[in-house]
Write an enzyme that holds these catalytic residues in place. Structure first.
Site, short mmCIF file in Angstrom:
data_model
loop_
_atom_site.label_atom_id
_atom_site.label_comp_id
_atom_site.label_asym_id
_atom_site.label_seq_id
_atom_site.Cartn_x
_atom_site.Cartn_y
_atom_site.Cartn_z
N HIS A 1 5.11 -7.31 -8.36
CA HIS A 1 6.21 -7.85 -9.10
C HIS A 1 7.31 -8.09 -8.26
CE1 HIS A 1 4.85 -6.87 -13.11
NE2 HIS A 1 4.13 -6.43 -12.51
N HIS B 1 5.65 3.94 -16.15
CA HIS B 1 4.48 3.24 -15.72
C HIS B 1 4.18 4.12 -14.58
CE1 HIS B 1 2.09 -0.25 -14.42
NE2 HIS B 1 2.99 -0.71 -13.20
N ASP C 1 -4.07 -15.71 2.27
CA ASP C 1 -3.76 -14.41 2.21
C ASP C 1 -3.11 -13.76 0.88
OD1 ASP C 1 -4.41 -13.95 4.91
OD2 ASP C 1 -2.43 -14.85 5.59
N HIS D 1 10.21 -3.28 -11.03
CA HIS D 1 9.52 -2.07 -10.33
C HIS D 1 9.09 -2.37 -9.10
CE1 HIS D 1 5.96 -3.54 -12.23
NE2 HIS D 1 5.15 -2.91 -11.75
N ASN E 1 1.39 4.52 -5.71
CA ASN E 1 1.26 5.67 -6.78
C ASN E 1 2.05 6.86 -6.31
OD1 ASN E 1 0.94 7.12 -8.65
ND2 ASN E 1 -0.76 6.05 -9.35
N HIS F 1 -0.77 1.07 -17.99
CA HIS F 1 -0.25 0.04 -18.74
C HIS F 1 -0.46 0.58 -20.09
CE1 HIS F 1 0.47 -3.28 -15.73
NE2 HIS F 1 -0.69 -2.48 -14.91
N ASP G 1 4.37 -6.70 -21.57
CA ASP G 1 3.11 -6.29 -20.70
C ASP G 1 1.64 -6.43 -21.54
OD1 ASP G 1 1.38 -5.32 -19.08
OD2 ASP G 1 2.21 -3.49 -18.66
N ASP H 1 -1.02 -18.78 3.63
CA ASP H 1 -2.07 -18.32 4.89
C ASP H 1 -1.31 -18.06 6.14
OD1 ASP H 1 -4.32 -18.03 6.37
OD2 ASP H 1 -5.47 -20.34 5.92
N HIS I 1 5.97 -2.24 -7.42
CA HIS I 1 4.77 -3.09 -7.10
C HIS I 1 4.68 -4.36 -6.41
CE1 HIS I 1 2.79 -0.01 -9.93
NE2 HIS I 1 2.80 0.38 -8.78
N SER J 1 -1.54 2.79 -2.42
CA SER J 1 -0.39 3.48 -1.58
C SER J 1 0.88 3.54 -2.23
CB SER J 1 -0.02 2.88 -0.36
OG SER J 1 -0.08 1.33 -0.55
#
EC number: 3.1.-.-
Lengths: 556, 556
Positions: free
Chosen positions: B80, B143, B52, B75, B236, B369, B197, B444, B77, B234
């Site tokens: 991260h 970002h 997964d 942030h 953004n 980025h 980055d 998993d 995401h 989803s």
């Protein structure tokens, strides 16, 4: 040919192509005689687990074999002729192609014991032939392999023209130019329908010449401090020539790794498509006798294929050769959609070893397919009445169709063909009224078409969470367990660390079977489905995984 | 902080990251106190079948938990902070992040029953905190999601700065600018080491602002004749805002499909990061009450994920919504490497239905980025003594390292960190002498780390050619078969069409076992390996496939 009234029947259709549209085998039917255009193989989609290649469903051709008069191959790439042996096994018809194309497929035919019984017709650009009663003419186009042709089929209603893969290369490496003269003439005489390569229809501008990579590759050869390794598709004879020329100029010996590329080099050398300088080539085992700066290596694997020598060389697992610091690796290929990641992986391996890598660099890379300006040029030369975008993905064919409209083809005369859809052409209009059997046939090992939805569904299930086999031997008369239950799992959990889970699972099976036997439920199917349900629920609760469960109940 | 002589120990290392380099969890150690930078999850590689997500190996942190003082999230995401619940289960330490970041992960923590016991520290850009004895300061960066921060950790030798994901957006959608002032100041005071980055380090120039997609999206909304469907990640929030604004301006109602996006919209609205106009939102089941040109739909699936609603909507298999002719679909996302093909597949489906598709179009798409010019700006502001490229693939980190050198960082002070390599920093030089346990842990279902090489190898085998289970019950004393042999196969051949093959296989098993019994070979392992060998050879001869063979011999 004439434009006057006629009652000829001209039909065009595609027999196979992954995705949403036909793309690797087209058929033109003129008054019931069929000419097959290309017989390509496709790379399986990611979810076609274990499948080797995909070919078109040719059952319609087989059912109507007396009407199939010939197969024309536009060029020697596997996407255009790789399915030929599978087709010829079921269909004995003459095959037309240029010298290099036929040279490249001969080996394949030999392997399949088809060479002797196949009628091979070597043709040259400009030749006119009669296939059955159908007249066809071949015209030269440029692409990323020498000796490519398009085909103009002469019908009473006008030409049906198939471009094959092409671009307009104004400085072709072999100085052999696309025959725009003939194309113009077809246009003047009247093209009923144009089938044209859509691969780069989403790209604006013009695709650069094969020639542009020559200085880029030479520069890398000149500046490299150690060995130069060039990875390019094994069939890219032009690129191989450029690498050989660069090696000669920088006093490097050349070794080739990989059977496919060796084969292409031998054939194209023998047939005069490749000039191999004297004393240039050495064997891989001779590399050790030369200094790094005197060595170049040619190999395939430019799409990052995990099974390729380049991948192994980068990981240090190749028997013959390992990439070393100071090596410079040129990856000279346009990434196939979906292969960006595997190429990236190889590049990462190469950097990790400490090699220099030249990749995704316009100086060493160029597409073989026409971009929008060239596609419009082709459309303007041919001025087709009807237009069928071919090759490429559905969205590229859509883009190509839009381009055709901007050059003046009427929107209703742009036809996207899904597999099996038959386009019946008349001068004024065209109809898509019938369908013939078509689609994709999966080849896995020796099996052609025997891997279908059920097998693939099982492979997908197995690949996700593995399998659990439950075996028990019952004496149903005595209502006792003779042996088991035993549980064997593969690909589910690491067994040594999951003893408790599997013991508990065994316990659940025993309980379930006891209950069934006490309730006199003893049909095989009920026993099995009870075991499957209980176990499936238990394992999902415990692990959130859904292995395939295979209960095997033996009786004594 | 001071630059004078000191004996502090500063160490930097990465704990996980697919491919050749660490990238989703970094640790900075100052005098034995550890600060964890991000706790991201990764998408499994293609050959990690059934897995997964992938997270970093945190055993080093667990072994030294008294020294771990906090986790800082740059942030919201998943790359991260998606591993946070797994980390917090083993490690109770405070978590620092901005309001939106923490808002987005709260749900996840609740699901894992971790919310109450976790010490959550909401911080703002500009805040200074003490984590253990370590002083850290947060600074704003731009970002593709609001409320992103970088971190400057104050060490006696200078700052260690972690940028998180960033670009320099000169027209940020929320008018909140990256804090170049603070960055300049860190540079002046002295940056010991910059971790920056690398995602777009191969791209020349400057990445456009998030703002550039605003007119593009509005134009599509204005011109669309029917419904507009916007597919974007989803998380953004900026893009979601743009779509909502465009909908309001064109008098369209907005429905959201997909739980993840609904969650992000609710949270960012509640926390003030998203302005949702009154009466804009409707439920999906209300769509039927409005005309197409009055409707917009927001959904995820912009990487072509086969499990997404967009994929289902395109194929007509979604319960709630199907794409129709006249719909316009905007796919607003930069393709993740390797996803180009699945996105292409969805685009093809959409075209096939007859929808308009706006994709891979610079007007509706922009990366979050920094490109090369911005990366060099960051380097020039920070003037780091040492440089560690982070995020991105190995080749991108290499490219970033080269950029750092062009801005004046000494080649010996550019450090590529593989997982677990510890960079020990001193002002003048740095050493990579030790390693800590690190790497990737596969998740998993509920299993964390229990799927390893053996399980994956089995899944790969099973996925290629399926499995064949051979069951037989023997009475070894009497040397007789009690039942079987039976053969059950899954994912190997289509059984109904292969009866002959499987009957013959059964025959081979019987013969093999008879021979063994006659020769008095009757250890389990020999019987099994004989059966496996004979069967494997036979099946390969007949099919050129190599299914997994599982002989099960029961005894009574």
């Amino acid at each position: 040919m004439s434009k006057q009234e006629n009652t000829s029947k001209v039909r065009v259709f595609a027999l196979g192509g992954l995705g949403e549209t036909g793309k690797n085998m087209y058929v033109v039917e003129v008054n019931d005689e069929m000419i097959v255009l290309d017989a390509g193989q496709m790379i399986p989609e990611d979810d076609m687990l274990g499948v080797d290649i995909v070919i078109a469903d040719i059952s319609y051709l087989v059912q109507n074999q007396e009407r199939v008069k010939g197969i024309i191959l536009s060029h020697g790439h596997a996407e255009h002729c790789g399915a030929l042996p599978y087709v010829l096994k079921k269909l004995q018809v003459p095959v037309y192609g240029t010298k290099l194309t036929m040279g490249l497929i001969e080996d394949d035919l030999k392997t399949h014991h088809l060479l002797k019984k196949t009628e091979i017709k070597i043709v040259s650009p400009g030749d006119r032939v009669k296939i059955g009663n159908v007249k066809a003419e071949f015209f030269r186009v440029s692409h990323s392999i020498p000796d490519c042709i398009g085909v103009a089929i002469d019908t009473p209603q006008g030409y049906v023209v198939y471009t094959g893969d092409f671009k307009f290369d104004q400085t072709p490496a072999d100085r052999k130019f696309a025959d725009t003269g003939r194309m113009t003439e077809y246009g003047k005489k009247g093209v009923l329908c144009l089938l044209s390569d859509s691969t780069n229809a989403e790209l604006p501008g013009t695709t650069p010449s094969e020639k542009v990579t020559e200085p880029g590759i030479k520069a890398v050869f000149r500046e490299a401090l150690g060995r130069v390794i060039v990875s390019t598709p094994s069939s890219n004879v032009y690129r191989i020539q450029q690498a050989m020329d660069a090696a000669r100029e920088t006093n490097r010996k050349v070794a080739v790794v990989g059977e496919a590329m060796k084969k292409v080099i031998n054939i194209s050398k023998r047939l005069g498509y490749l000039r191999v300088p004297k004393n240039l080539m050495i064997n891989v085992d001779e590399l050790a006798n030369h200094k790094g700066e005197k060595i170049a290596v040619l190999t395939a694997g430019s799409q990052g294929e995990p099974t390729s020598a380049l991948h192994r060389m980068a990981k240090g697992t190749d028997r013959q050769l390992s990439i070393m610091p100071k090596d410079t690796v040129i990856i000279s290929a346009i990434p196939t959609p979906g292969k960006e990641k595997s190429i990236g992986r190889v590049v990462d391996f190469l950097y990790k070893v400490g090699a220099e890598v030249v990749h995704s660099d316009k100086d060493v890379n160029v597409s073989g397919h026409a971009s929008q300006e060239e596609l419009m040029l082709m459309l303007n030369l041919m001025k087709p009445r009807h237009f069928v975008p071919v090759q490429g993905e559905f969205r590229m064919q859509i883009a190509h169709g839009n381009l055709a409209q901007t050059t003046g083809v009427h929107p209703e005369r742009v036809h996207l063909l899904q597999n099996g859809e038959v386009l019946q052409l008349e001068e004024k209009n065209a109809t898509k009224s019938t369908k013939v059997p078509a689609g994709n046939v999966l080849v896995d090992g020796l099996g052609i078409g025997d891997v279908g939805n059920i097998v693939l569904r099982d492979r997908r299930l197995l690949s996700k969470d593995g399998i659990l086999v439950v075996v028990v031997t019952l004496n149903k008369k005595a209502n006792t367990f003779v042996s088991g239950p035993d549980i064997i799992s593969r690909g589910f959990v690491y067994v040594r660390e999951s003893e408790e889970l599997l013991d508990e699972a065994k316990q659940k099976v025993t309980e379930t079977l006891r209950e069934c036997m006490n309730d006199n439920v003893n049909e095989w199917s009920s026993l099995k489905s009870n075991v499957r349900d209980v176990l499936s629920r238990y394992l999902f609760d415990q692990t959130k995984r859904r292995p395939m469960i295979l209960p095997i109940i033996m009786e004594v």
